[in-house]
Design a protein around this motif. Structure first.
Motif, mmCIF file in Angstrom:
data_model
loop_
_atom_site.group_PDB
_atom_site.id
_atom_site.type_symbol
_atom_site.label_atom_id
_atom_site.label_comp_id
_atom_site.label_asym_id
_atom_site.label_seq_id
_atom_site.Cartn_x
_atom_site.Cartn_y
_atom_site.Cartn_z
ATOM 1 N N ASP A 59 43.525 37.209 29.553
ATOM 2 C CA ASP A 59 43.133 36.000 28.839
ATOM 3 C C ASP A 59 43.503 34.790 29.687
ATOM 4 O O ASP A 59 44.278 34.887 30.649
ATOM 5 N N GLY A 60 42.942 33.647 29.301
ATOM 6 C CA GLY A 60 43.203 32.427 30.046
ATOM 7 C C GLY A 60 41.932 31.832 30.614
ATOM 8 O O GLY A 60 40.826 32.074 30.101
ATOM 9 N N ALA A 61 42.086 31.057 31.666
ATOM 10 C CA ALA A 61 40.935 30.365 32.242
ATOM 11 C C ALA A 61 41.197 30.049 33.709
ATOM 12 O O ALA A 61 42.335 30.033 34.169
ATOM 13 N N PHE A 62 40.117 29.816 34.438
ATOM 14 C CA PHE A 62 40.233 29.268 35.785
ATOM 15 C C PHE A 62 39.017 28.389 36.040
ATOM 16 O O PHE A 62 37.918 28.654 35.542
ATOM 17 N N LYS A 63 39.247 27.313 36.776
ATOM 18 C CA LYS A 63 38.204 26.360 37.098
ATOM 19 C C LYS A 63 37.847 26.525 38.564
ATOM 20 O O LYS A 63 38.719 26.439 39.432
ATOM 21 N N LEU A 64 36.589 26.796 38.811
ATOM 22 C CA LEU A 64 36.162 27.085 40.170
ATOM 23 C C LEU A 64 36.544 25.955 41.111
ATOM 24 O O LEU A 64 36.274 24.780 40.838
ATOM 25 N N HIS A 100 46.541 35.183 32.481
ATOM 26 C CA HIS A 100 47.614 36.125 32.157
ATOM 27 C C HIS A 100 47.012 37.523 32.042
ATOM 28 O O HIS A 100 46.014 37.726 31.332
ATOM 29 N N MET A 101 47.601 38.475 32.756
ATOM 30 C CA MET A 101 47.135 39.864 32.746
ATOM 31 C C MET A 101 48.301 40.773 32.388
ATOM 32 O O MET A 101 49.407 40.632 32.927
ATOM 33 N N LYS A 102 48.058 41.717 31.503
ATOM 34 C CA LYS A 102 49.119 42.612 31.054
ATOM 35 C C LYS A 102 48.517 43.957 30.684
ATOM 36 O O LYS A 102 47.410 44.025 30.137
ATOM 37 N N ASP A 160 37.729 50.320 51.283
ATOM 38 C CA ASP A 160 36.952 51.467 51.746
ATOM 39 C C ASP A 160 37.743 52.435 52.604
ATOM 40 O O ASP A 160 37.262 53.534 52.888
ATOM 41 N N ARG A 161 38.971 52.087 53.063
ATOM 42 C CA ARG A 161 39.748 53.008 53.886
ATOM 43 C C ARG A 161 40.566 53.989 53.043
ATOM 44 O O ARG A 161 41.185 54.893 53.572
ATOM 45 N N ILE A 162 40.626 53.775 51.727
ATOM 46 C CA ILE A 162 41.382 54.684 50.867
ATOM 47 C C ILE A 162 40.489 55.865 50.505
ATOM 48 O O ILE A 162 39.439 55.699 49.886
ATOM 49 N N SER A 163 40.898 57.076 50.923
ATOM 50 C CA SER A 163 40.117 58.270 50.611
ATOM 51 C C SER A 163 40.587 58.943 49.330
ATOM 52 O O SER A 163 39.848 59.695 48.708
ATOM 53 N N SER A 164 41.833 58.690 48.920
ATOM 54 C CA SER A 164 42.357 59.276 47.695
ATOM 55 C C SER A 164 43.440 58.362 47.140
ATOM 56 O O SER A 164 44.258 57.830 47.892
ATOM 57 N N LEU A 165 43.436 58.164 45.812
ATOM 58 C CA LEU A 165 44.431 57.315 45.167
ATOM 59 C C LEU A 165 44.660 57.820 43.749
ATOM 60 O O LEU A 165 43.714 57.926 42.963
ATOM 61 N N LYS A 166 45.922 58.149 43.445
ATOM 62 C CA LYS A 166 46.280 58.632 42.111
ATOM 63 C C LYS A 166 47.611 58.014 41.714
ATOM 64 O O LYS A 166 48.435 57.708 42.564
ATOM 65 N N GLY A 167 47.809 57.868 40.407
ATOM 66 C CA GLY A 167 49.077 57.337 39.924
ATOM 67 C C GLY A 167 48.877 56.396 38.751
ATOM 68 O O GLY A 167 47.746 56.157 38.291
ATOM 69 N N LYS A 168 49.971 55.839 38.261
ATOM 70 C CA LYS A 168 49.939 54.925 37.125
ATOM 71 C C LYS A 168 50.619 53.616 37.500
ATOM 72 O O LYS A 168 51.527 53.587 38.325
ATOM 73 N N GLY A 169 50.169 52.542 36.855
ATOM 74 C CA GLY A 169 50.762 51.244 37.109
ATOM 75 C C GLY A 169 50.926 50.438 35.840
ATOM 76 O O GLY A 169 50.087 50.515 34.931
ATOM 77 N N ASP A 170 52.013 49.693 35.749
ATOM 78 C CA ASP A 170 52.242 48.731 34.671
ATOM 79 C C ASP A 170 52.268 47.344 35.295
ATOM 80 O O ASP A 170 52.869 47.156 36.359
ATOM 81 N N PHE A 171 51.667 46.368 34.638
ATOM 82 C CA PHE A 171 51.667 45.030 35.211
ATOM 83 C C PHE A 171 51.772 43.979 34.107
ATOM 84 O O PHE A 171 51.294 44.159 32.983
ATOM 85 N N ASN A 172 52.434 42.905 34.454
ATOM 86 C CA ASN A 172 52.575 41.737 33.578
ATOM 87 C C ASN A 172 52.647 40.525 34.508
ATOM 88 O O ASN A 172 53.708 40.204 35.035
ATOM 89 N N VAL A 173 51.510 39.890 34.734
ATOM 90 C CA VAL A 173 51.391 38.897 35.793
ATOM 91 C C VAL A 173 50.717 37.636 35.263
ATOM 92 O O VAL A 173 49.724 37.715 34.520
ATOM 93 N N ASP A 174 51.253 36.495 35.670
ATOM 94 C CA ASP A 174 50.631 35.196 35.404
ATOM 95 C C ASP A 174 50.187 34.586 36.727
ATOM 96 O O ASP A 174 50.945 34.580 37.706
ATOM 97 N N GLU A 223 50.137 30.038 42.154
ATOM 98 C CA GLU A 223 51.455 30.649 42.028
ATOM 99 C C GLU A 223 51.319 31.914 41.186
ATOM 100 O O GLU A 223 50.677 31.910 40.139
ATOM 101 N N VAL A 224 51.937 32.980 41.659
ATOM 102 C CA VAL A 224 51.896 34.264 40.961
ATOM 103 C C VAL A 224 53.308 34.588 40.494
ATOM 104 O O VAL A 224 54.255 34.555 41.280
ATOM 105 N N ARG A 225 53.454 34.904 39.225
ATOM 106 C CA ARG A 225 54.747 35.277 38.652
ATOM 107 C C ARG A 225 54.582 36.561 37.848
ATOM 108 O O ARG A 225 53.556 36.766 37.194
ATOM 109 N N GLY A 226 55.598 37.388 37.907
ATOM 110 C CA GLY A 226 55.561 38.615 37.127
ATOM 111 C C GLY A 226 55.937 39.819 37.968
ATOM 112 O O GLY A 226 56.605 39.692 39.004
#
Length: 602
Positions: free
Chosen positions: A169-174, A181-183, A196-210, A219-222
């Motif tokens: 959610d949130g906004a950005f002005k071009l 905010h992403m969570k 394109d150089r990644i041939s295989s990718l597995k796993g889990k991720g948690d994120f909370n970033v502004d 500025e990136v926080r989280g």
């Protein structure tokens, strides 16, 4: 990005400055960034400077209406109804890798309005499903986004699926600012599509970033945490992971500490930091402590490594420094020595496996190994010690330092030479691999003590032979080749020369056959060499050898095919490093037993 082939049927009447127009546009084919977007039809009229049109696009998936009033400021609006169906082709032209199972299903509507230079967009998706790499993401609620005067507003965006649940959610002005905010949490396999150089990718991720601040320097926080993640690069033979750790973002930098990963049978602990310039890296540092890494850096070389490496990249370039401690290594690649004598420079063409994007990385890595490093192939069986510095770049390497061997065995013309203390190979050039040899070895044959010395660089080295009692080098060569010296070998010099020449010219064929036989039978030595008999005949000679009883007993058997000479049998039982019992039978059938005692003095 849009290409189109279409036909127009147009009728117009009335004054030139205010005509009445009716038109029909048939779209025969359309392409969006090279991907087929289907056929369509648009009909419309223009009367009293007012345009009205409606159309069917993308093979009927999209139904649209357009209204525009041409006055001092053009006032217009467009509405499009997205019928439920597949729309993944609209994104394929923007992705670096297209998964085979990539599908996007949408249902909803889009409205655009404008007056003069200003416009707005409202999109409402009642249904959205994305599938890729075996994962399905479905909207939890209506997806609503707006674009008003260059400001993109995400009013509602939430996707969920097996092992995934995230919101934005949130906004950005071009070209102005961010306020996003992403969570959530998700399987990270779909991120393969971004690189394109990644041939295989597995796993889990948690994120909370502004993400906030100006467009050029946000500025990136989280934080982002990853769990049980494995990755493979297309040009790299090793899998990275499982990997666990957390990356922290604070304004213009990211940091991570004690990120644990499994790699090549060992473990790696990484810490690092990155300085951000907007959403890209200005500088990046990572320190990696590794233990028990098992790699094959070159053909025939297996090694287990400990150490620490430090990698840095910035606008000035990238560099790799640190220390590698070789805990154990074994080099088993067969050396086609007969061919090698004709092309020694091939050592500089030996390829080491690494990701291609690291080719220009400047390297200064110190490599040491004091124990459990063995050369064990068709020309030598000897432990070595080394202290080297890898310099230059990964794509154009140099070596500085030394490899030492104080014991072991070197095989030459079916004879075993014992390596003497002081044998070494020195590397003296920082921009290429240029070894300088100094090899000392000795053997005993027919009551002669023969010493071999090899000195020099690859392009120009000197091989010297000495004996006690003294013999000329011609006699020593005859002794090593046919077991005879002096008058005994007179008259067969041409046979010896022919044999040696043939050995060089047919070296590649011989070495290939020897390698196959060794692989099938398990013999440590198998050689086919030209042999000159005591009568001067030129015949093939086969030698095989095997170590038994934990390398204490070494048995060698030689036979000259098609002659009346006796088969040669040699046995050596090693009591300890300095004491051995030797038994042998020579070409004329004489047998003997010797006690060999070795001692060193300065």
């Amino acid at each position: 990005p849009l290409d189109m082939m279409f036909g127009v049927d147009l009728q117009a009447s009335g004054p030139v400055d205010n005509p009445d127009i009716a038109f029909l546009i048939d779209i025969d084919e359309s392409l969006l960034k090279g991907v087929r977007a289907g056929k369509g039809k648009i009909t419309g009229t223009m009367k009293n400077k007012e345009l009205r049109a409606r159309g069917s696009l993308i093979n009927g998936l999209v139904a649209s209406e357009v209204h525009a009033l041409f006055s001092d400021d053009i006032i217009w609006d467009v509405s499009a109804e997205l019928n439920k169906g597949r729309y993944d082709f609209l994104l394929e032209g923007f992705l670096t890798e297209i998964p085979e199972d990539f599908m996007v299903y949408l249902e909803g509507g889009v409205k655009l309005k404008g007056r003069g230079d200003s416009f707005s967009l409202t999109s409402t998706l009642n249904s959205a499903t994305v599938s890729l790499y075996g994962y399905d993401f479905i909207n939890r609620d209506t997806i609503e986004v707006e674009l008003v005067d260059n400001e993109f507003r995400i009013k509602s965006f939430a996707l969920a699926g097996k092992g995934a649940d995230f919101t934005i959610d949130g906004a950005f002005k071009l070209h102005d600012n961010y306020n996003l905010h992403m969570k959530g949490n998700m399987e990270i396999a779909p991120l393969r599509a971004l690189y394109d150089r990644i041939s295989s990718l597995k796993g889990k991720g948690d994120f909370n970033v502004d993400i906030g601040g100006s467009w050029k320097s946000p500025e990136v926080r989280g934080e982002i945490s990853i769990h049980d993640t494995t990755a493979s690069l297309s040009e790299f033979p090793y899998t990275i992971g499982p990997l666990d750790g957390t990356i922290f973002f604070q304004k213009d930098r990211l940091t991570f500490d004690s990120v644990h990963a499994k790699f090549a049978g060992g473990s790696v602990v990484m810490s690092g930091a990155g300085l951000l310039d907007g959403l890209s890296f200005k500088r990046f540092f990572v320190s990696a402590d590794f233990n028990g890494i098992k790699v094959k850096p070159a053909e025939g070389l297996r090694s287990t490594l400990d150490g620490r490496l430090f990698y840095e990249t910035s606008a000035r370039g990238s560099g790799l420094t640190g220390n590698i401690d070789i805990k154990r290594a074994r080099y088993t690649k067969r050396i086609e020595w007969k061919t090698w004598l004709l092309g020694l420079k091939e050592i500089n063409e030996e390829q080491i496996e690494y990701p291609a994007f690291l080719s220009d990385t400047v390297v200064n890595v110190h490599v040491t190994g004091m124990e459990n490093i063995i050369i064990d192939n068709n020309i030598a069986r000897t432990p070595v010690r080394l202290a080297l510095n890898v310099t230059g770049t990964l794509g154009h390497r140099g070596l500085l330092g030394r490899i030492e061997a104080n014991e072991g065995t070197v095989y030459f013309r079916s004879n075993e030479f014992k390596v003497l203390e002081g044998s070494s190979v020195d590397f003296v050039e920082a921009d290429r691999i240029s070894p300088v040899f100094h090899i000392l070895a000795e053997t005993y044959i027919n009551n002669y003590h023969v010493r071999l010395t090899l000195d020099g660089i690859m392009d120009e080295f000197t091989l010297s032979l000495f004996s006690d009692p003294p013999l000329s080098e011609t006699d020593i060569l005859a002794l090593l080749t046919v077991g005879q010296t002096g008058n005994e070998a007179r008259g067969i010099e041409s046979g010896i020369a022919a044999g040696e020449a043939t050995a060089i010219l047919t070296g590649a064929i011989q070495d290939s056959g020897e390698e196959q036989f060794q692989y099938i039978t398990g013999f440590e030595r198998f050689e086919i060499e030209p042999h000159t008999t005591t009568e001067g005949a030129f015949v093939p000679k086969v030698t095989i050898g095997k170590r038994l009883f934990e390398d204490k007993l070494f048995v060698t058997y030689s036979t000259a095919i098609g002659t009346a000479e006796e088969n040669v049998v040699k046995l050596e039982y090693k009591i300890d490093r300095n004491l051995s019992i030797l038994g042998s039978r020579n070409e004329i059938g004489s047998a003997g037993l010797d006690l060999k005692y070795r001692f060193e003095f300065k």
